[in-house]
Design a protein around this motif. Structure first.
Motif, PDB file in Angstrom:
ATOM      1  N   VAL A  78      -5.996 -33.366 -35.230  1.00 52.89           N
ATOM      2  CA  VAL A  78      -4.764 -32.840 -35.821  1.00 52.89           C
ATOM      3  C   VAL A  78      -3.510 -33.322 -35.091  1.00 52.89           C
ATOM      4  N   SER A  79      -3.655 -33.797 -33.866  1.00 53.39           N
ATOM      5  CA  SER A  79      -2.480 -34.309 -33.154  1.00 53.39           C
ATOM      6  C   SER A  79      -1.930 -35.568 -33.819  1.00 53.39           C
ATOM      7  N   LYS A  80      -2.736 -36.202 -34.661  1.00 53.08           N
ATOM      8  CA  LYS A  80      -2.304 -37.405 -35.375  1.00 53.08           C
ATOM      9  C   LYS A  80      -1.677 -37.086 -36.731  1.00 53.08           C
ATOM     10  N   TRP A  81      -1.711 -35.821 -37.135  1.00 59.83           N
ATOM     11  CA  TRP A  81      -1.110 -35.424 -38.404  1.00 59.83           C
ATOM     12  C   TRP A  81       0.406 -35.478 -38.285  1.00 59.83           C
ATOM     13  N   SER A  82       1.069 -35.582 -39.404  1.00 57.48           N
ATOM     14  CA  SER A  82       2.534 -35.551 -39.379  1.00 57.48           C
ATOM     15  C   SER A  82       2.983 -34.169 -38.912  1.00 57.48           C
ATOM     16  N   GLU A  83       4.107 -34.129 -38.242  1.00 62.66           N
ATOM     17  CA  GLU A  83       4.636 -32.859 -37.743  1.00 62.66           C
ATOM     18  C   GLU A  83       4.887 -31.890 -38.896  1.00 62.66           C
ATOM     19  N   ARG A  84       5.358 -32.406 -40.006  1.00 60.59           N
ATOM     20  CA  ARG A  84       5.661 -31.569 -41.178  1.00 60.59           C
ATOM     21  C   ARG A  84       4.417 -30.832 -41.676  1.00 60.59           C
ATOM     22  N   THR A  85       3.273 -31.487 -41.629  1.00 61.52           N
ATOM     23  CA  THR A  85       2.024 -30.880 -42.078  1.00 61.52           C
ATOM     24  C   THR A  85       1.420 -29.988 -41.005  1.00 61.52           C
ATOM     25  N   ARG A  86       1.480 -30.429 -39.768  1.00 59.54           N
ATOM     26  CA  ARG A  86       0.812 -29.760 -38.657  1.00 59.54           C
ATOM     27  C   ARG A  86       1.517 -28.492 -38.169  1.00 59.54           C
ATOM     28  N   LYS A  87       2.817 -28.532 -38.015  1.00 61.76           N
ATOM     29  CA  LYS A  87       3.557 -27.442 -37.369  1.00 61.76           C
ATOM     30  C   LYS A  87       3.369 -26.074 -38.027  1.00 61.76           C
ATOM     31  N   PRO A  88       3.442 -25.952 -39.354  1.00 67.71           N
ATOM     32  CA  PRO A  88       3.247 -24.615 -39.946  1.00 67.71           C
ATOM     33  C   PRO A  88       1.857 -24.042 -39.656  1.00 67.71           C
ATOM     34  N   LEU A  89       0.851 -24.895 -39.619  1.00 72.50           N
ATOM     35  CA  LEU A  89      -0.512 -24.430 -39.333  1.00 72.50           C
ATOM     36  C   LEU A  89      -0.664 -24.064 -37.860  1.00 72.50           C
ATOM     37  N   GLU A  90      -0.021 -24.816 -36.990  1.00 69.97           N
ATOM     38  CA  GLU A  90      -0.040 -24.480 -35.565  1.00 69.97           C
ATOM     39  C   GLU A  90       0.662 -23.149 -35.325  1.00 69.97           C
ATOM     40  N   ALA A  91       1.770 -22.941 -36.025  1.00 72.58           N
ATOM     41  CA  ALA A  91       2.510 -21.685 -35.871  1.00 72.58           C
ATOM     42  C   ALA A  91       1.680 -20.495 -36.351  1.00 72.58           C
ATOM     43  N   LEU A  92       0.923 -20.690 -37.389  1.00 77.83           N
ATOM     44  CA  LEU A  92       0.104 -19.625 -37.960  1.00 77.83           C
ATOM     45  C   LEU A  92      -1.133 -19.326 -37.117  1.00 77.83           C
ATOM     46  N   TYR A  93      -1.845 -20.374 -36.674  1.00 79.98           N
ATOM     47  CA  TYR A  93      -3.133 -20.205 -36.009  1.00 79.98           C
ATOM     48  C   TYR A  93      -3.123 -20.477 -34.506  1.00 79.98           C
ATOM     49  N   GLY A  94      -2.081 -21.117 -34.018  1.00 76.94           N
ATOM     50  CA  GLY A  94      -2.074 -21.575 -32.630  1.00 76.94           C
ATOM     51  C   GLY A  94      -2.741 -22.943 -32.570  1.00 76.94           C
ATOM     52  N   TYR A  95      -2.228 -23.820 -31.721  1.00 75.00           N
ATOM     53  CA  TYR A  95      -2.731 -25.199 -31.697  1.00 75.00           C
ATOM     54  C   TYR A  95      -4.228 -25.275 -31.411  1.00 75.00           C
ATOM     55  N   ASP A  96      -4.678 -24.578 -30.373  1.00 80.49           N
ATOM     56  CA  ASP A  96      -6.089 -24.700 -29.962  1.00 80.49           C
ATOM     57  C   ASP A  96      -7.048 -24.251 -31.065  1.00 80.49           C
ATOM     58  N   TYR A  97      -6.801 -23.090 -31.642  1.00 80.71           N
ATOM     59  CA  TYR A  97      -7.680 -22.580 -32.690  1.00 80.71           C
ATOM     60  C   TYR A  97      -7.659 -23.505 -33.905  1.00 80.71           C
ATOM     61  N   PHE A  98      -6.464 -23.935 -34.288  1.00 80.29           N
ATOM     62  CA  PHE A  98      -6.314 -24.823 -35.440  1.00 80.29           C
ATOM     63  C   PHE A  98      -7.067 -26.135 -35.211  1.00 80.29           C
ATOM     64  N   ALA A  99      -6.904 -26.742 -34.050  1.00 83.32           N
ATOM     65  CA  ALA A  99      -7.553 -28.022 -33.743  1.00 83.32           C
ATOM     66  C   ALA A  99      -9.073 -27.865 -33.722  1.00 83.32           C
ATOM     67  N   ARG A 100      -9.576 -26.811 -33.066  1.00 80.91           N
ATOM     68  CA  ARG A 100     -11.030 -26.576 -33.012  1.00 80.91           C
ATOM     69  C   ARG A 100     -11.614 -26.325 -34.400  1.00 80.91           C
ATOM     70  N   THR A 101     -10.901 -25.543 -35.206  1.00 81.86           N
ATOM     71  CA  THR A 101     -11.382 -25.222 -36.549  1.00 81.86           C
ATOM     72  C   THR A 101     -11.443 -26.465 -37.415  1.00 81.86           C
ATOM     73  N   CYS A 102     -10.450 -27.323 -37.316  1.00 86.27           N
ATOM     74  CA  CYS A 102     -10.442 -28.561 -38.093  1.00 86.27           C
ATOM     75  C   CYS A 102     -11.605 -29.456 -37.668  1.00 86.27           C
ATOM     76  N   GLU A 103     -11.814 -29.585 -36.379  1.00 91.50           N
ATOM     77  CA  GLU A 103     -12.936 -30.397 -35.885  1.00 91.50           C
ATOM     78  C   GLU A 103     -14.276 -29.845 -36.366  1.00 91.50           C
ATOM     79  N   LYS A 104     -14.436 -28.528 -36.316  1.00 88.87           N
ATOM     80  CA  LYS A 104     -15.685 -27.908 -36.767  1.00 88.87           C
ATOM     81  C   LYS A 104     -15.882 -28.083 -38.268  1.00 88.87           C
TER      82      LYS A 104
END
Length: 90
Positions: free
Chosen positions: A24-50
């Motif tokens: 998710v660190s390679k996603w555009s900021e526009r797409t990534r930031k709202p999801l990071e704000a909602l879930y937190g970066y670590d949870y969001f990144a782990r969930t996407c990988e899983k």
């Protein structure tokens, strides 16, 4: 049975697309930031990988099918379905 917004099978092309969204660190900021704000970066990144790991395992099933039955399945597509999805209806 009705499946909404899901694949009926996983192809090599699908796997390549999924691997492209794994980090998710390679996603555009526009797409990534709202999801990071909602879930937190670590949870969001782990969930996407899983999710990528989970959906990718279906590629190893016979014919990559997610559904465990043979036969026809009616496919209803809307106007906003990406053109590459039309292979499902064929």
């Amino acid at each position: 049975m009705m499946i909404w917004g899901a694949n009926a099978y996983v192809t090599d092309e699908d796997s390549m697309i999924y691997e492209g969204i794994r980090d998710v660190s390679k996603w555009s900021e526009r797409t990534r930031k709202p999801l990071e704000a909602l879930y937190g970066y670590d949870y969001f990144a782990r969930t996407c990988e899983k999710w990528v790991d989970g959906i990718s395992q279906f590629k190893h099933l016979p014919d990559g099918r997610l559904l465990g039955f043979k036969g026809s399945l009616p496919v209803v597509e809307g106007a906003r379905v990406p053109p590459w999805c039309s292979r499902i209806a064929q």
